[in-house]
Design a protein around this motif. Structure first.
Motif, PDB file in Angstrom:
ATOM      1  N   ASP A 115     -46.312 -11.831  61.521  1.00 52.86           N
ATOM      2  CA  ASP A 115     -45.158 -12.627  60.849  1.00 52.86           C
ATOM      3  C   ASP A 115     -43.911 -12.868  61.756  1.00 52.86           C
ATOM      4  N   GLU A 116     -43.866 -11.994  62.560  1.00 50.98           N
ATOM      5  CA  GLU A 116     -42.937 -11.924  63.647  1.00 50.98           C
ATOM      6  C   GLU A 116     -43.337 -12.891  64.859  1.00 50.98           C
ATOM      7  N   SER A 117     -44.499 -12.991  65.076  1.00 53.39           N
ATOM      8  CA  SER A 117     -45.227 -13.962  66.105  1.00 53.39           C
ATOM      9  C   SER A 117     -45.152 -15.307  65.481  1.00 53.39           C
ATOM     10  N   LYS A 118     -45.310 -15.469  64.258  1.00 52.65           N
ATOM     11  CA  LYS A 118     -45.361 -16.983  63.806  1.00 52.65           C
ATOM     12  C   LYS A 118     -43.802 -17.325  63.548  1.00 52.65           C
ATOM     13  N   ALA A 119     -43.068 -16.348  63.418  1.00 50.57           N
ATOM     14  CA  ALA A 119     -41.363 -16.713  63.292  1.00 50.57           C
ATOM     15  C   ALA A 119     -41.215 -17.204  64.495  1.00 50.57           C
ATOM     16  N   GLY A 120     -41.576 -16.912  65.720  1.00 56.05           N
ATOM     17  CA  GLY A 120     -41.135 -17.221  66.999  1.00 56.05           C
ATOM     18  C   GLY A 120     -40.697 -16.215  67.784  1.00 56.05           C
ATOM     19  N   TYR A 121     -40.799 -14.859  67.414  1.00 57.21           N
ATOM     20  CA  TYR A 121     -40.000 -13.808  68.118  1.00 57.21           C
ATOM     21  C   TYR A 121     -40.983 -13.612  69.341  1.00 57.21           C
ATOM     22  N   ARG A 122     -40.426 -12.914  70.562  1.00 60.73           N
ATOM     23  CA  ARG A 122     -41.278 -12.567  71.670  1.00 60.73           C
ATOM     24  C   ARG A 122     -40.604 -11.075  72.096  1.00 60.73           C
ATOM     25  N   LEU A 123     -41.406 -10.349  72.632  1.00 60.97           N
ATOM     26  CA  LEU A 123     -40.909  -8.966  73.107  1.00 60.97           C
ATOM     27  C   LEU A 123     -40.116  -9.385  74.544  1.00 60.97           C
ATOM     28  N   LEU A 124     -38.790  -8.325  74.520  1.00 61.62           N
ATOM     29  CA  LEU A 124     -38.023  -8.264  75.709  1.00 61.62           C
ATOM     30  C   LEU A 124     -38.539  -7.228  76.600  1.00 61.62           C
ATOM     31  N   PHE A 125     -39.238  -6.257  76.108  1.00 62.67           N
ATOM     32  CA  PHE A 125     -39.766  -5.041  76.478  1.00 62.67           C
ATOM     33  C   PHE A 125     -41.071  -4.776  76.196  1.00 62.67           C
ATOM     34  N   ASP A 126     -42.078  -4.443  77.288  1.00 61.34           N
ATOM     35  CA  ASP A 126     -43.435  -4.208  77.123  1.00 61.34           C
ATOM     36  C   ASP A 126     -44.038  -2.883  76.436  1.00 61.34           C
ATOM     37  N   LEU A 146     -28.113  -3.769  78.755  1.00 64.22           N
ATOM     38  CA  LEU A 146     -28.003  -2.208  78.139  1.00 64.22           C
ATOM     39  C   LEU A 146     -27.157  -1.468  78.974  1.00 64.22           C
ATOM     40  N   GLN A 147     -26.114  -0.741  78.419  1.00 61.30           N
ATOM     41  CA  GLN A 147     -25.153   0.126  79.013  1.00 61.30           C
ATOM     42  C   GLN A 147     -25.589   1.327  79.350  1.00 61.30           C
ATOM     43  N   ASP A 148     -25.327   1.862  80.590  1.00 60.61           N
ATOM     44  CA  ASP A 148     -25.311   3.303  80.989  1.00 60.61           C
ATOM     45  C   ASP A 148     -23.967   3.439  81.239  1.00 60.61           C
ATOM     46  N   HIS A 149     -23.460   4.523  80.286  1.00 59.12           N
ATOM     47  CA  HIS A 149     -22.182   5.029  79.903  1.00 59.12           C
ATOM     48  C   HIS A 149     -22.044   6.460  80.596  1.00 59.12           C
ATOM     49  N   GLY A 150     -23.180   6.973  80.845  1.00 60.88           N
ATOM     50  CA  GLY A 150     -23.322   8.428  81.229  1.00 60.88           C
ATOM     51  C   GLY A 150     -24.028   9.168  80.272  1.00 60.88           C
ATOM     52  N   GLY A 151     -24.504   8.524  79.224  1.00 59.29           N
ATOM     53  CA  GLY A 151     -25.149   9.447  78.194  1.00 59.29           C
ATOM     54  C   GLY A 151     -26.628   9.105  77.834  1.00 59.29           C
ATOM     55  N   TYR A 152     -27.508   9.861  77.230  1.00 65.52           N
ATOM     56  CA  TYR A 152     -28.794   9.593  77.069  1.00 65.52           C
ATOM     57  C   TYR A 152     -29.290   8.750  75.869  1.00 65.52           C
ATOM     58  N   VAL A 153     -29.833   7.503  75.958  1.00 64.55           N
ATOM     59  CA  VAL A 153     -30.108   6.573  74.932  1.00 64.55           C
ATOM     60  C   VAL A 153     -31.642   6.045  75.064  1.00 64.55           C
ATOM     61  N   GLU A 154     -32.326   6.053  74.004  1.00 60.23           N
ATOM     62  CA  GLU A 154     -33.463   5.339  73.962  1.00 60.23           C
ATOM     63  C   GLU A 154     -33.588   3.847  73.336  1.00 60.23           C
ATOM     64  N   PHE A 155     -34.263   3.163  73.806  1.00 64.37           N
ATOM     65  CA  PHE A 155     -34.492   1.962  73.022  1.00 64.37           C
ATOM     66  C   PHE A 155     -36.101   1.389  72.847  1.00 64.37           C
ATOM     67  N   ARG A 156     -36.291   0.823  71.818  1.00 65.79           N
ATOM     68  CA  ARG A 156     -37.736   0.387  71.666  1.00 65.79           C
ATOM     69  C   ARG A 156     -37.746  -0.930  70.578  1.00 65.79           C
ATOM     70  N   ASN A 157     -38.835  -1.635  70.715  1.00 67.44           N
ATOM     71  CA  ASN A 157     -39.117  -2.916  69.558  1.00 67.44           C
ATOM     72  C   ASN A 157     -37.815  -3.788  69.896  1.00 67.44           C
ATOM     73  N   LEU A 158     -37.510  -3.995  71.340  1.00 65.30           N
ATOM     74  CA  LEU A 158     -36.772  -5.193  71.581  1.00 65.30           C
ATOM     75  C   LEU A 158     -37.327  -6.456  71.548  1.00 65.30           C
ATOM     76  N   LYS A 159     -36.797  -7.451  70.749  1.00 68.00           N
ATOM     77  CA  LYS A 159     -37.569  -8.574  70.622  1.00 68.00           C
ATOM     78  C   LYS A 159     -36.598  -9.705  70.319  1.00 68.00           C
ATOM     79  N   ILE A 160     -36.733 -10.888  70.522  1.00 69.97           N
ATOM     80  CA  ILE A 160     -35.905 -11.966  70.502  1.00 69.97           C
ATOM     81  C   ILE A 160     -36.459 -13.199  69.872  1.00 69.97           C
ATOM     82  N   LYS A 161     -35.804 -14.171  69.097  1.00 70.33           N
ATOM     83  CA  LYS A 161     -36.047 -15.331  68.803  1.00 70.33           C
ATOM     84  C   LYS A 161     -35.300 -16.493  69.119  1.00 70.33           C
ATOM     85  N   LEU A 162     -35.762 -17.335  69.754  1.00 74.70           N
ATOM     86  CA  LEU A 162     -34.734 -18.477  70.038  1.00 74.70           C
ATOM     87  C   LEU A 162     -34.735 -19.546  68.923  1.00 74.70           C
TER      88      LEU A 162
END
Length: 203
Positions: free
Chosen positions: A7-18, A187-203
Motif C-alpha cells: 500500500d505504501e509503494s502504491k501510494a508513492g512512498y520510497r525509503l530514505l534508509f535501506d 538527523l541531529q547528533d546532539h551528543g545523545g544515543y538515538v535510533e531511527f528506522r523506517n524512514l520513508k518519504i512521499k513527494l
C-alpha cells in the motif's frame, strides 16, 4: 523492517534508509558516529555532525520512527538549505525525553523547535519507539507524533527575523517566510544515543 508495504509503494512512498548502509546520506563532520545496527540507523552520540540526505526535498510527507536513551536531545531537520548552518536554515522537529513534562513548550518533543509548542504530550517513554510524520505543503507544515496531530503551522506567518507571530522571541536570525523551501532532511547528533528506522518519504 525498513521495507515498504504494498500500500505504501502504491501510494508513492520510497525509503530514505535501506536498513543496511548510509547510502544516500552524508555527515556535516564525519560519519564515524553514525552506524547501522540491527537494521536501525544509530546515532552513537559522539557529536560527529548532523547526518543529512544528499537529495533535497520541498513538499513531502516524511514518515519515520525513533527511540532515544533517557534524557537525550536530538531532532529531525527539514528544508535545510545551508549545510554549514543547520540551526538557522533548517526547520526542526524536536526529539527530547519529555514524557513526564506537564506543560508543553517550544522545545518539548514534537515541537516545531522554538516556533510552535506541541498541542499535547504525545511522546512515549525513553526507550520506546515513536512514530513521527512531517507534512510539508508549500507554507503549511503539520507534525504528527504517535498518531496525535501536535503542530500545524503556516510558515508564512514568521515574517520577521527572531520573532514569532505572537511577538515572542525565537533564536533564528532569518525570517522563515523568506527562507528557501527546498532543502535537505537531517538527523541531529546532539551528543545523545538515538535510533531511527523506517524512514520513508512521499513527494
Amino acid at each position: 523492517m525498513n521495507a515498504l508495504t504494498s500500500d505504501e509503494s502504491k501510494a508513492g512512498y520510497r525509503l530514505l534508509f535501506d536498513g543496511e548502509s548510509l547510502n544516500g546520506w552524508a555527515s556535516t563532520l564525519n560519519t564515524a558516529g553514525w552506524i547501522v545496527k540491527d537494521g536501525n540507523l544509530v546515532c552513537k552520540g559522539e557529536r560527529s555532525g548532523y547526518l543529512y540526505t544528499l537529495e533535497k526535498f520541498e513538499n513531502f510527507i516524511l514518515d519515520l520512527e525513533y527511540r532515544t536513551a533517557p534524557n537525550v536531545n536530538s531532532g529531525v531537520f527539514f528544508r535545510w538549505s545551508d549545510l554549514t548552518d543547520p540551526v538557522n536554515t533548517g526547520l526542526e522537529v524536536q526529539i527530547l525525553d519529555t514524557y513526564d513534562q506537564d506543560n508543553m513548550v517550544r522545545n518539548s518533543a514534537g515541537a516545531l523547535y522554538d516556533l510552535v509548542a506541541p498541542s499535547s504530550n504525545a511522546v512515549r517513554p525513553a526507550g520506546e519507539w515513536n512514530r513521527l510524520i512531517i507534512r510539508c505543503d508549500r507554507n503549511d507544515i503539520q507534525i504528527t507524533l504517535n498518531s496525535v496531530p501536535v503542530v500545524e503551522a503556516d510558515i508564512d506567518q514568521w515574517s520577521s527575523p527572531g520573532k514569532n507571530p505572537d511577538g515572542s522571541d525565537n533564536k533564528f536570525k532569518y525570517a522563515w517566510k523568506d527562507q528557501p523551501r527546498l532543502g535537505h532532511i537531517g538527523l541531529q547528533d546532539h551528543g545523545g544515543y538515538v535510533e531511527f528506522r523506517n524512514l520513508k518519504i512521499k513527494l
